[in-house]
Each structure stands twice: as structure tokens, then as C-alpha cells.
Motif scaffolding. Structure first.
Motif: not given
Length: 290
Positions: A34-35, A37-38, A41-42
Motif C-alpha cells: 500500500d505504501t 502504491e501511494k 501515485r505521487e
């Protein structure tokens, strides 16, 4: 282009992703958490959930676009096997397009004077797998293969140089081996990212060194690291360095100077390093502007 980037949440991969997005490309980035993925996206990309061991995910993502930029790297003794399986899965799924892989300065012959791409080290010993990894991409059928060999990468407060500053601060001293006159090339991570984009866009093939114009002596680099960490600088013997820090100390004790003439021939320039003090100029005391 539609580009799939492995390691898109990592130090080099995130810089490559930002550069590609800024130049108008659509990027999908591998993310195993999840980290991650963030972070993908950033950086402006679409996450593809999975890791280097997920061959079906890698194959599907590679086949779906115009190119792959492979910057992900495993760790531990299984790194060569993991990398080989991942790359084979992606290449087998591609029927066209480009595949740009990441190798390393140790693939080149150790030299105090910058060496060109074909002047390589003997493909034996613990880093022999790098030769196989490069050949796997360069001889692949149906795709345009290219390999980037970065030296020491610095900038944006991360990477190996930031780690060396942290280590010096923890040890209370920054140390080089012997007289510290061995020389390493270096490159800012943003300049390196632009190199990947340029190779992709120009249709170039083969191996490319990516480095600032002038290599730096390890004594000068460690002196700058000591200033950044706020600690004294000293010399120590190779045997002592190996006992404390393992193989990394051995790598930093040799010469690794790279000639980036092929890349400069494509129009690449080291905007951050050349003429601005290079890696030592970016090590500002008491700041993490690496």
C-alpha cells in the motif's frame, strides 16, 4: 508511450517515473505494498500491484505497453535468480517495444581513468551475474534492448550517499580506505532519470554509462560526507573496513570511473553535476541536500 516501470516506488525508479510523466508519457509502476502504491501515485503513475517474484503480473504489465524500464532490484543471495526470472517473464511476453534494464558500474573494468562501455571487467566472481543480466536484455528477440550502468547515485536526500552520511554520523567518523585516491564516477538521480527517458525516446540500443564528467576521489567524497555528517574524517585499512562493513567496503576501495560519451552523443548532459561541484558540491554541511 505507455511505459511499465519496475521499482517505481524506489529511489531511481521514482525519479525515472517523474521524468517520464513530465515528458508526456503514461507510466504504470510496479508496487508491492500500500505504501508503494501511494508513492507510485505521487510520482504520477498508475500502480500495478505485485513484486519481482510475481511473473504473471510482470508479463501482463510488460505486454500491455510500449516499453519496460527495469529499475527494481532484489536483495540477498537470491537476487540474481529473482532478477533473471522476472526479466525472462517480461521479455517472453513482449512482441515489440523497448526494454531498458539497470546494471552497475562494477560491470565496467576498474580504472582510475574513465572507461567506455565495451571495456568490461572479467565476468567472474560474485558480480558475474551482471554480465548474464545484461546479455539477457541485449540479445532479446523482438524487443529493442538497452542497459544503463549508473555509478554512485546521489541527490534528493536519498540513495547510497545519504546512507553513507547516516553511517558516518552513527559511527562518529567518516572513513576512506588507504590513501583514498581511488576514483569513482557519480551522477545525480534526476540526471540519471533523464538518461533513461532519452534512451527510450531516441530508439537507442546497447550499453550506456551515465556519469558526471569528472570522477571524484574517495578521499574528497568522504571528506564531504564527514562535513555533511558533522564528524571527523580518517583513513583505515581495507581489512578493517571489510571486517566492519563487509563487501561494500571492498567496492568503495577500488576505482570505478565511467566515460559517458555514448550517452552524451545522444544529447544528454549532466545538468546537476557538471560545472556545479558534482557530488561533493551537493554535500552541504548539516543539510540533507544530497
Amino acid at each position: 508511450m505507455d511505459v511499465f516501470v519496475t521499482g517505481a516506488s524506489g529511489y531511481i525508479g521514482s525519479a525515472v517515473t517523474r521524468a517520464l510523466v513530465a515528458r508526456g508519457h503514461s507510466v504504470r509502476g510496479l508496487a508491492r505494498s500500500d505504501t508503494a502504491e501511494k508513492l507510485v501515485r505521487e510520482a504520477g503513475a498508475e500502480p500495478v500491484r505485485g513484486g519481482l517474484a510475481d511473473a504473471p503480473v510482470l508479463a501482463a504489465a510488460a505486454a500491455a505497453g510500449d516499453a519496460v524500464v527495469h529499475t527494481a532490484a532484489g536483495s540477498g543471495d537470491d537476487r540474481p535468480a529473482t532478477d533473471a526470472a522476472a526479466v525472462r517473464a517480461m521479455l517472453a511476453a513482449m512482441t515489440a517495444g523497448a526494454f531498458i534494464a539497470t546494471s552497475g558500474a562494477p560491470r565496467a573494468r576498474s580504472s582510475r581513468e574513465p572507461v567506455v562501455e565495451h571495456d568490461t571487467a572479467d565476468p567472474s566472481g560474485p558480480l558475474a551475474w551482471l554480465a548474464d543480466a545484461e546479455d539477457r536484455v541485449l540479445t532479446a528477440a523482438r524487443v529493442r534492448g538497452a542497459v544503463v550502468r549508473p555509478p554512485i547515485v546521489y541527490g534528493r536526500g536519498g540513495g547510497p550517499v545519504a546512507g553513507l552520511v547516516d553511517r558516518a554520523r552513527a559511527d562518529g567518523v567518516a572513513r576512506y580506505v588507504g590513501d583514498g585516491q581511488n576514483r569513482w564516477s557519480a551522477v545525480h538521480v534526476d540526471d540519471l532519470a533523464e538518461a533513461y527517458a532519452l534512451i527510450l525516446e531516441t530508439g537507442a540500443t546497447g550499453v550506456f554509462h551515465c556519469a558526471d564528467a569528472v570522477p571524484v576521489t574517495m578521499a574528497d567524497l568522504v571528506t564531504a560526507i564527514g562535513a555533511a555528517a558533522g564528524v571527523p574524517v580518517a583513513s583505515w585499512a581495507l581489512a578493517e573496513a571489510l571486517a566492519v562493513h563487509g563487501p561494500l567496503a571492498g567496492h568503495l576501495a577500488v576505482d570505478a570511473a565511467l566515460d559517458a560519451g555514448r550517452l552524451r552523443g545522444l544529447g544528454w548532459t549532466s545538468r546537476t553535476g557538471d560545472g556545479s561541484g558534482g557530488i561533493c558540491g551537493h554535500l552541504v554541511p548539516n543539510e540533507r541536500s544530497l
